[in-house]
Design a protein around this motif. Structure first.
Motif, PDB file in Angstrom:
ATOM      1  N   ALA A  91       8.457  67.937  25.493  1.00  0.00           N
ATOM      2  CA  ALA A  91       7.537  68.964  24.982  1.00  0.00           C
ATOM      3  C   ALA A  91       7.176  69.853  26.160  1.00  0.00           C
ATOM      4  N   LYS A  92       8.094  70.779  26.470  1.00  0.00           N
ATOM      5  CA  LYS A  92       7.886  71.635  27.635  1.00  0.00           C
ATOM      6  C   LYS A  92       7.711  73.074  27.186  1.00  0.00           C
ATOM      7  N   VAL A  93       6.670  73.709  27.687  1.00  0.00           N
ATOM      8  CA  VAL A  93       6.473  75.129  27.397  1.00  0.00           C
ATOM      9  C   VAL A  93       6.760  75.939  28.655  1.00  0.00           C
ATOM     10  N   GLY A 120       5.093  71.418  32.312  1.00  0.00           N
ATOM     11  CA  GLY A 120       5.884  70.317  31.747  1.00  0.00           C
ATOM     12  C   GLY A 120       6.865  69.748  32.753  1.00  0.00           C
ATOM     13  N   ASP A 121       7.500  70.633  33.522  1.00  0.00           N
ATOM     14  CA  ASP A 121       8.429  70.172  34.567  1.00  0.00           C
ATOM     15  C   ASP A 121       7.688  69.348  35.609  1.00  0.00           C
ATOM     16  N   VAL A 122       6.512  69.824  36.000  1.00  0.00           N
ATOM     17  CA  VAL A 122       5.792  69.195  37.108  1.00  0.00           C
ATOM     18  C   VAL A 122       5.309  67.797  36.721  1.00  0.00           C
ATOM     19  N   ILE A 180      17.499  66.109  37.555  1.00  0.00           N
ATOM     20  CA  ILE A 180      17.485  66.928  36.329  1.00  0.00           C
ATOM     21  C   ILE A 180      18.195  68.255  36.592  1.00  0.00           C
ATOM     22  N   TRP A 181      18.011  68.797  37.783  1.00  0.00           N
ATOM     23  CA  TRP A 181      18.672  70.056  38.169  1.00  0.00           C
ATOM     24  C   TRP A 181      19.711  69.730  39.234  1.00  0.00           C
ATOM     25  N   ASP A 182      20.944  69.501  38.815  1.00  0.00           N
ATOM     26  CA  ASP A 182      21.971  69.077  39.762  1.00  0.00           C
ATOM     27  C   ASP A 182      23.331  69.663  39.369  1.00  0.00           C
ATOM     28  N   ILE A 188      17.590  86.339  34.557  1.00  0.00           N
ATOM     29  CA  ILE A 188      16.126  86.299  34.469  1.00  0.00           C
ATOM     30  C   ILE A 188      15.796  85.224  33.435  1.00  0.00           C
ATOM     31  N   ILE A 189      15.016  84.228  33.827  1.00  0.00           N
ATOM     32  CA  ILE A 189      14.665  83.132  32.910  1.00  0.00           C
ATOM     33  C   ILE A 189      13.154  82.997  32.945  1.00  0.00           C
ATOM     34  N   THR A 190      12.497  83.337  31.851  1.00  0.00           N
ATOM     35  CA  THR A 190      11.039  83.468  31.962  1.00  0.00           C
ATOM     36  C   THR A 190      10.320  83.493  30.626  1.00  0.00           C
ATOM     37  N   ARG A 191       9.047  83.088  30.661  1.00  0.00           N
ATOM     38  CA  ARG A 191       8.157  83.460  29.572  1.00  0.00           C
ATOM     39  C   ARG A 191       7.931  84.963  29.722  1.00  0.00           C
ATOM     40  N   LEU A 192       7.959  85.696  28.625  1.00  0.00           N
ATOM     41  CA  LEU A 192       7.737  87.141  28.730  1.00  0.00           C
ATOM     42  C   LEU A 192       6.264  87.436  28.505  1.00  0.00           C
ATOM     43  N   GLN A 195       2.004  88.307  33.210  1.00  0.00           N
ATOM     44  CA  GLN A 195       2.113  87.631  34.514  1.00  0.00           C
ATOM     45  C   GLN A 195       3.497  87.814  35.137  1.00  0.00           C
ATOM     46  N   LYS A 196       4.504  87.825  34.306  1.00  0.00           N
ATOM     47  CA  LYS A 196       5.872  87.781  34.817  1.00  0.00           C
ATOM     48  C   LYS A 196       6.415  89.158  35.203  1.00  0.00           C
ATOM     49  N   GLY A 197       5.573  90.198  35.083  1.00  0.00           N
ATOM     50  CA  GLY A 197       5.985  91.529  35.536  1.00  0.00           C
ATOM     51  C   GLY A 197       6.952  92.200  34.571  1.00  0.00           C
ATOM     52  N   THR A 227      14.833  83.737  23.251  1.00  0.00           N
ATOM     53  CA  THR A 227      14.576  82.438  22.676  1.00  0.00           C
ATOM     54  C   THR A 227      14.333  81.450  23.804  1.00  0.00           C
ATOM     55  N   TYR A 228      14.020  80.222  23.446  1.00  0.00           N
ATOM     56  CA  TYR A 228      13.896  79.170  24.467  1.00  0.00           C
ATOM     57  C   TYR A 228      15.144  78.302  24.355  1.00  0.00           C
ATOM     58  N   ASP A 229      15.898  78.175  25.422  1.00  0.00           N
ATOM     59  CA  ASP A 229      17.184  77.469  25.332  1.00  0.00           C
ATOM     60  C   ASP A 229      17.483  76.776  26.664  1.00  0.00           C
ATOM     61  N   LEU A 264      21.252  76.746  27.889  1.00  0.00           N
ATOM     62  CA  LEU A 264      21.659  78.074  28.369  1.00  0.00           C
ATOM     63  C   LEU A 264      21.020  78.372  29.718  1.00  0.00           C
ATOM     64  N   SER A 265      19.787  77.884  29.923  1.00  0.00           N
ATOM     65  CA  SER A 265      19.144  78.139  31.220  1.00  0.00           C
ATOM     66  C   SER A 265      19.977  77.524  32.346  1.00  0.00           C
ATOM     67  N   HIS A 266      20.536  76.353  32.130  1.00  0.00           N
ATOM     68  CA  HIS A 266      21.372  75.723  33.169  1.00  0.00           C
ATOM     69  C   HIS A 266      22.588  76.596  33.490  1.00  0.00           C
ATOM     70  N   CYS A 273       3.176  78.865  41.591  1.00  0.00           N
ATOM     71  CA  CYS A 273       4.253  78.314  42.422  1.00  0.00           C
ATOM     72  C   CYS A 273       5.560  78.986  42.040  1.00  0.00           C
ATOM     73  N   GLY A 274       5.952  78.840  40.761  1.00  0.00           N
ATOM     74  CA  GLY A 274       7.243  79.333  40.317  1.00  0.00           C
ATOM     75  C   GLY A 274       8.276  78.252  40.555  1.00  0.00           C
ATOM     76  N   LEU A 275       8.997  77.918  39.512  1.00  0.00           N
ATOM     77  CA  LEU A 275      10.064  76.924  39.646  1.00  0.00           C
ATOM     78  C   LEU A 275      11.430  77.581  39.572  1.00  0.00           C
ATOM     79  N   THR A 276      11.492  78.763  38.913  1.00  0.00           N
ATOM     80  CA  THR A 276      12.814  79.346  38.675  1.00  0.00           C
ATOM     81  C   THR A 276      13.514  79.722  39.982  1.00  0.00           C
TER      82      THR A 276
HETATM   83  P1  ADP Z   1       5.645  79.164  34.086  1.00  0.00           P
HETATM   84  O1  ADP Z   1       5.116  77.772  34.175  1.00  0.00           O
HETATM   85  O2  ADP Z   1       4.631  80.213  34.420  1.00  0.00           O
HETATM   86  O3  ADP Z   1       6.307  79.456  32.777  1.00  0.00           O
HETATM   87  P2  ADP Z   1       7.573  78.355  36.127  1.00  0.00           P
HETATM   88  O4  ADP Z   1       8.535  79.149  36.943  1.00  0.00           O
HETATM   89  O5  ADP Z   1       6.640  77.464  36.876  1.00  0.00           O
HETATM   90  O6  ADP Z   1       6.782  79.379  35.198  1.00  0.00           O
HETATM   91  O7  ADP Z   1       8.368  77.415  35.111  1.00  0.00           O
HETATM   92  C1  ADP Z   1       9.161  77.935  34.090  1.00  0.00           C
HETATM   93  C2  ADP Z   1      10.087  76.834  33.610  1.00  0.00           C
HETATM   94  O8  ADP Z   1      10.445  77.100  32.253  1.00  0.00           O
HETATM   95  C3  ADP Z   1      11.394  76.781  34.381  1.00  0.00           C
HETATM   96  O9  ADP Z   1      11.852  75.441  34.376  1.00  0.00           O
HETATM   97  C4  ADP Z   1      12.331  77.676  33.552  1.00  0.00           C
HETATM   98  O10 ADP Z   1      13.686  77.322  33.726  1.00  0.00           O
HETATM   99  C5  ADP Z   1      11.852  77.367  32.159  1.00  0.00           C
HETATM  100  N1  ADP Z   1      12.014  78.452  31.173  1.00  0.00           N
HETATM  101  C6  ADP Z   1      11.264  79.578  31.055  1.00  0.00           C
HETATM  102  N2  ADP Z   1      11.669  80.312  30.008  1.00  0.00           N
HETATM  103  C7  ADP Z   1      12.693  79.640  29.442  1.00  0.00           C
HETATM  104  C8  ADP Z   1      13.535  79.886  28.292  1.00  0.00           C
HETATM  105  N3  ADP Z   1      13.386  80.976  27.535  1.00  0.00           N
HETATM  106  N4  ADP Z   1      14.499  78.973  28.007  1.00  0.00           N
HETATM  107  C9  ADP Z   1      14.646  77.861  28.782  1.00  0.00           C
HETATM  108  N5  ADP Z   1      13.881  77.579  29.844  1.00  0.00           N
HETATM  109  C10 ADP Z   1      12.917  78.447  30.178  1.00  0.00           C
END
Ligand code: ADP
Length: 459
Positions: free
Chosen positions: A23-25, A29-31, A222-224, A267-271, A274-276, A329-331, A334-336, A354-357
């Motif tokens: 259940a990651k948004v 969730g990653d942390v 997980i990221w390898d 670009i992989i992000t919540r839109l 904050q994300k510019g 979408t959230y995928d 595909l992000s990998h 922090c930012g994980l991407t």
């Molecule tokens: P935030 O917590 O502000 O969303 P972070 O950079 O800390 O930003 O973490 C974002 C995490 O969510 C990363 O692991 C990124 O790969 C993932 N992520 C963001 N958007 C998507 C998406 N649309 N599909 C898959 N993974 C996503």
């Protein structure tokens, strides 16, 4: 912090509402998952108490079974247990339906649902005789743990516990956060620069004596790219060029982009603001002007922003079908493939705790292009401007960055990045190899957390 801690093993319980990959948004969730795994690897005992959402991704849950139930808060609460990514997770399912809404957030009464969960989680720990050394809670959603603990449990069954509160993003629920800051034994946020940026905030400023910036890491299992079922060829820094070429082709094939060697910006992000968003849009057109390809994977919680991007996606589909693809979408799979197949990962955030991407990008040999803020400032060192700052961290420069929040800033970083790709490919390839070899794992930050946990015990 610093130095090796030689103390007895601790028992740490996280109370959290997001956990990758079930259940990651966002990054929270990653942390929760990766910090817990890193601390468990240091031979401490870690448990997670988590809501049993109806929308859990059950593919990653093994042998889920119900253990018992208890009555609390006017309802029956079922307790389920399972191992997720090697971690013990206790799922709470209140029969009042609070977590059967088909979503994690955005169900109207989030504060009420999560407030209930926090209290139910403490009640569960108390009734089951847990008495952990550390209870670690996160952001506004489990902030109530801090005061519920002090008001109802500290002098009863959970006398041994100390409360750690981590701010992943101060923007969410600031009024909860100020109360949690007052009640927590220790508080953290997720990078040193962000901790300085928020130090003047009235929620934080009275509590600086117990507030620390500890950088997030990424989970190397997980990221390898050497062991990733979502990419075509396993690679490490030795065969990064070959691995990334295959991933780029697979990405182009999957998204219907032209299969040719373009500089590819991912670009992989919540839109969200904050994300510019305006910088992201500008970067898309600048990349196309420079004959590059762009892949955006992102989704917007705000329907207006989602609509804007749907329209942009349509426009680009007719004007630049073979060079731009917006996947709104959230995928996770595909992000990998994007992390592996892109040459650059762009993170132009207005603020970024922090930012994980950018860290994941480097793990896959993609070059981060970022705005200098928060954790982005602490982890990305510009090849042209930050040699000394990188050296002070024992690192070599690893990307491109910019100041300001206007299009000129993005152009400054992106143009240099794309030119490096066109003009000096050998050097660019060495840069990809170098960033892969930098350590952005939890190795160091987990030790910092252990030191903080031990310090809290003595507090
Ligand atoms: P935030 O917590 O502000 O969303 P972070 O950079 O800390 O930003 O973490 C974002 C995490 O969510 C990363 O692991 C990124 O790969 C993932 N992520 C963001 N958007 C998507 C998406 N649309 N599909 C898959 N993974 C996503």
């Amino acid at each position: 912090f610093g130095g090796t801690v030689k103390e007895p093993p601790l028992h740490i319980v996280h109370i959290a509402v997001e956990m990758a990959p079930i259940a990651k948004v966002g990054g929270l969730g990653d942390v929760v998952t990766s910090l817990s795994r890193a601390v468990q690897d240091l031979n401490h005992k870690v448990d997670i108490v988590f809501p049993k959402y109806d929308c859990l991704n059950l593919n990653h849950v093994t042998d889920l079974h119900d253990q018992r139930s208890y009555s609390w808060g006017g309802t029956e609460i079922k307790v389920w247990f399972s191992i997720v990514e090697g971690l013990s997770v206790y799922f709470l399912e209140p029969l009042n339906g609070f977590f059967s809404k088909g979503c994690v957030y955005g169900c109207g009464n989030d504060a009420q649902r999560f407030g209930f969960f926090c209290h139910a989680a403490l009640e569960f720990l108390n009734q089951d005789g847990f008495n952990p050394d550390i209870i670690h809670c996160h952001d506004w959603s489990s902030a109530p743990v801090t005061w519920l603990f002090k008001d109802h449990y500290m002098h009863y069954g959970l006398a041994k516990s100390r409360i750690i509160f981590t701010i992943h993003n101060l923007e969410f629920g600031a009024h909860f956060i100020s109360k949690a800051m007052a009640y927590a034994d220790k508080a953290t946020t997720v990078s040193r620069t962000y901790s300085k940026e928020v130090a003047g905030n009235p929620a934080i400023s009275p509590h600086l004596h117990k507030f620390h910036g500890i950088l997030n890491g990424i989970d190397l299992d997980i990221w390898d790219p050497y062991n990733d079922k979502f990419i075509p060829i396993s690679y490490n820094s030795e065969n990064v060029v070959e691995g990334k070429r295959a991933a780029k082709e697979a990405l182009q094939q999957t998204l219907g982009l032209k299969k040719s060697d373009f500089p590819l910006v991912g670009i992989i992000t919540r839109l969200t603001h904050q994300k510019g968003i305006h910088l992201i849009k500008h970067a898309i057109s600048r990349t196309l002007e420079r004959d590059g390809q762009v892949v955006l994977l992102g989704s917007a919680p705000d329907p207006r922003i989602q609509n804007e991007f749907v329209n942009l996606a349509k426009q680009l589909h007719s004007s630049h079908r073979d060079r731009a693809c917006l996947c709104l979408t959230y995928d996770e799979p595909l992000s990998h493939l994007i992390y592996a197949g892109a040459d650059f990962i762009l993170v132009p955030s207005i603020f970024e705790p922090c930012g994980l991407t950018q860290l994941t990008a480097m793990r896959y040999g993609s070059i981060p292009v970022v705005r200098k803020t928060g954790g982005l400032y602490d982890t990305v060192f510009d090849v042209d401007n930050d040699k000394a700052r990188a050296e002070a961290q024992g690192l070599e420069p690893n990307g491109f960055n910019f100041d300001g929040a206007d299009c000129g800033g993005v152009d400054y970083a992106l143009n240099r990045a794309i030119s490096a790709w066109y003009d000096s490919r050998d050097q660019f390839n060495s840069l990809c190899k170098r960033v892969m070899e930098q350590d952005w794992s939890w190795n160091r930050p987990a030790l910092d957390y252990m030191e903080l946990y031990h310090a809290a015990k003595k507090y």
